[in-house]
Scaffold this motif. Sequence first.
Motif, mmCIF file in Angstrom:
data_model
loop_
_atom_site.group_PDB
_atom_site.id
_atom_site.type_symbol
_atom_site.label_atom_id
_atom_site.label_comp_id
_atom_site.label_asym_id
_atom_site.label_seq_id
_atom_site.Cartn_x
_atom_site.Cartn_y
_atom_site.Cartn_z
ATOM 1 N N HIS A 1 43.407 62.047 25.867
ATOM 2 C CA HIS A 1 44.208 61.077 26.632
ATOM 3 C C HIS A 1 45.478 60.622 25.898
ATOM 4 C CE1 HIS A 1 40.739 61.068 29.179
ATOM 5 N NE2 HIS A 1 39.997 60.367 28.332
ATOM 6 N N LYS A 2 45.832 61.281 24.802
ATOM 7 C CA LYS A 2 47.089 60.958 24.126
ATOM 8 C C LYS A 2 48.180 61.902 24.624
ATOM 9 C CE LYS A 2 44.855 59.318 19.884
ATOM 10 N NZ LYS A 2 45.174 57.899 20.017
ATOM 11 N N SER A 3 49.372 61.387 24.817
ATOM 12 C CA SER A 3 50.461 62.205 25.354
ATOM 13 C C SER A 3 50.958 63.249 24.357
ATOM 14 C CB SER A 3 51.632 61.310 25.782
ATOM 15 O OG SER A 3 52.101 60.547 24.677
ATOM 16 N N SER A 4 50.923 62.913 23.072
ATOM 17 C CA SER A 4 51.371 63.846 22.040
ATOM 18 C C SER A 4 50.189 64.708 21.598
ATOM 19 C CB SER A 4 51.939 63.073 20.848
ATOM 20 O OG SER A 4 52.381 63.956 19.840
ATOM 21 N N GLN A 5 50.306 66.011 21.784
ATOM 22 C CA GLN A 5 49.218 66.943 21.504
ATOM 23 C C GLN A 5 49.657 67.994 20.481
ATOM 24 O OE1 GLN A 5 45.871 67.171 23.575
ATOM 25 N NE2 GLN A 5 46.546 65.039 23.362
ATOM 26 N N TYR A 6 48.710 68.408 19.647
ATOM 27 C CA TYR A 6 48.980 69.498 18.705
ATOM 28 C C TYR A 6 49.084 70.830 19.450
ATOM 29 C CZ TYR A 6 47.747 66.443 14.752
ATOM 30 O OH TYR A 6 47.702 65.430 13.819
ATOM 31 N N THR A 7 49.937 71.712 18.970
ATOM 32 C CA THR A 7 49.995 73.091 19.434
ATOM 33 C C THR A 7 49.793 74.007 18.232
ATOM 34 O OG1 THR A 7 52.368 73.502 19.058
ATOM 35 C CG2 THR A 7 51.743 72.351 21.109
ATOM 36 N N TYR A 8 49.793 75.304 18.476
ATOM 37 C CA TYR A 8 49.612 76.240 17.359
ATOM 38 C C TYR A 8 50.708 76.072 16.314
ATOM 39 C CZ TYR A 8 53.399 79.321 18.942
ATOM 40 O OH TYR A 8 54.625 79.841 19.286
ATOM 41 N N GLU A 9 51.881 75.555 16.716
ATOM 42 C CA GLU A 9 52.984 75.373 15.771
ATOM 43 C C GLU A 9 52.730 74.227 14.803
ATOM 44 O OE1 GLU A 9 57.020 76.821 17.805
ATOM 45 O OE2 GLU A 9 56.047 75.177 18.905
ATOM 46 N N ASN A 10 51.704 73.435 15.049
ATOM 47 C CA ASN A 10 51.308 72.365 14.132
ATOM 48 C C ASN A 10 50.209 72.802 13.180
ATOM 49 O OD1 ASN A 10 51.848 70.652 16.998
ATOM 50 N ND2 ASN A 10 52.843 69.851 15.153
ATOM 51 N N VAL A 11 49.891 74.082 13.170
ATOM 52 C CA VAL A 11 48.788 74.599 12.359
ATOM 53 C C VAL A 11 49.285 75.719 11.457
ATOM 54 C CG1 VAL A 11 46.508 75.698 12.394
ATOM 55 C CG2 VAL A 11 47.122 74.038 14.170
ATOM 56 N N CYS A 12 48.899 75.655 10.204
ATOM 57 C CA CYS A 12 49.191 76.716 9.241
ATOM 58 C C CYS A 12 47.873 77.140 8.606
ATOM 59 C CB CYS A 12 50.163 76.196 8.178
ATOM 60 S SG CYS A 12 50.770 77.451 7.047
ATOM 61 N N VAL A 13 47.457 78.381 8.839
ATOM 62 C CA VAL A 13 46.207 78.903 8.285
ATOM 63 C C VAL A 13 46.470 79.378 6.856
ATOM 64 C CG1 VAL A 13 44.386 80.636 8.524
ATOM 65 C CG2 VAL A 13 45.365 79.548 10.562
ATOM 66 N N VAL A 14 45.552 79.033 5.944
ATOM 67 C CA VAL A 14 45.735 79.326 4.525
ATOM 68 C C VAL A 14 44.468 79.945 3.941
ATOM 69 C CG1 VAL A 14 47.454 77.519 4.155
ATOM 70 C CG2 VAL A 14 45.025 76.950 3.971
ATOM 71 N N PRO A 15 44.603 80.692 2.823
ATOM 72 C CA PRO A 15 43.437 81.369 2.219
ATOM 73 C C PRO A 15 42.642 80.456 1.293
ATOM 74 C CG PRO A 15 45.414 82.035 1.060
ATOM 75 C CD PRO A 15 45.860 81.140 2.180
ATOM 76 N N GLY A 16 42.072 79.395 1.859
ATOM 77 C CA GLY A 16 41.261 78.464 1.084
ATOM 78 C C GLY A 16 41.919 77.110 0.959
ATOM 79 N N GLY A 17 41.090 76.088 0.707
ATOM 80 C CA GLY A 17 41.597 74.727 0.613
ATOM 81 C C GLY A 17 42.534 74.516 -0.556
#
Length: 486
Positions: free
Chosen positions: A139-155
């Motif tokens: 219910h929040k207007s601002s939503q994450y998209t794939y452009e807000n995600v960066c996959v990395v090889p481990g924490g």
Amino acid sequence: MATQKPGMLRSGRSRSNSAHNVFLEYHKHRPSVMKGMQGMQTVDEVEEEEREFDMFHHVMKTGVIYATSRALKNGFSMDDDEWANMGQGAPETGPLPGAPSRDFHMNIEEAELEYAPTAGIRELREKIANYYNTLYREHKSSQYTYENVCVVPGGRAGLTRVMAALGDISVGFFTPDYTAYQQALGLFSRITPSVLLHRNVNEPLMASSDFRFEAGGRGLGAMLLSNPANPTGQSIEGDELESYVEIARDLGLALLMDEFYSHYYYDGETDDHDGKSWPKTVSSASFVEDVNEDPVVIVNGLTKNWRCPGFRVCWIVAPKSICEMLSSAGSFLDGGANAPLQKLALPLMEMEFIRQDTWALQKSFRGKRDFLLAELEKLGIKVNWVPTATFYVWADLSDLPPPLNDCLVFLEECCKHKVICVPGVFFDLNPRQVRHLKESKSINYVRFSYGPRMENLVKGVASMKKMIDYWRQNSTSAGNYAYANL
């Protein structure tokens, strides 16, 4: 295994330089301890003997690696069922009662033999964004998209990318906190580490009002913390977590949230999403107003919450422009996460799988937590803060007979009894030696993990009882112990 008696001395030539050096480093300002160690080599003398390839600088071991190295000196093997590894920072990876099945069969297509994008494959990034939107941004207007995600090889690779992308700023940190932060905060010269201290260094949480005062007064550009907290198992949540996010927004401070244990909660109310009951989970994403404006950077992954540490598939969720910088940093730091395993991870990000798996995880780990807490009390080991999250217990050894009330000695003796834990001093962070420490206030603490299977914990508790019973009859000082054994 028989424990070496306090009076049985070994020659300096047969000492373990690693353990000897670490012990001296954390006790050099304690006269009562050093008195019993007269004649031992100094830190500088040990380092001089060990020095080779002096074109490299000495890289300190993190807490888990140090503890494991001491266990290896005592014959530890991952295949040896007699050992109880209560030091591991990873959960058991096998099937749990009530958990959905996981299909890890893999058919690698030719395209997946190519490098994956340094930000990760789009399909996985979309599923990660959906996970946060579904659980924390309904219910929040601002939503994450794939452009807000960066996959990395481990924490740790993710944290390194973040540190590499930061500018010339002070970065705040708490103590105790995750041992690897010490190296991450000391690696890049642009960063100035700045510790935010509680009045008691072993207190687990800082009130948001104190955080505002500390962060604003120090002019921090970023704040790095684990939440839930490693090693204490405590959690900033609800109004307090909302205030932390608000403070970051107000001060223009990047809030770097390590949320790797966000599924490991054992208290609180369930939640409802799409008409289904969900177990309690917590994320700072709940309190972000604008996903592309608020300076909140979340690090998470399959390692802990999905119990797949070997995948080395994790992610960073942040404003789009920050993710672009992190992707660029990945191009020269790590090259990106494994492409086939990113594909294999896609079914694990289905929301119904996550719901069922988290229910099973919490039930199983709550049982292990309750067992370990009860048994530690019987052993005379105090737990000042009952862990409400993670799979760790921050245990106080101060009531044990000397020398077991010293965390480094406690580890040495545990290893002789085929038990592993992590000494508390490694969580008392001091990157680049920015703090002039006369004495670590975590010297009487160890971290126990109830990540392993229950039978591992049962074995470890029984072995520790034998160890403690012996030293109740043969007490000696930590200094005498070190002279005889390290």
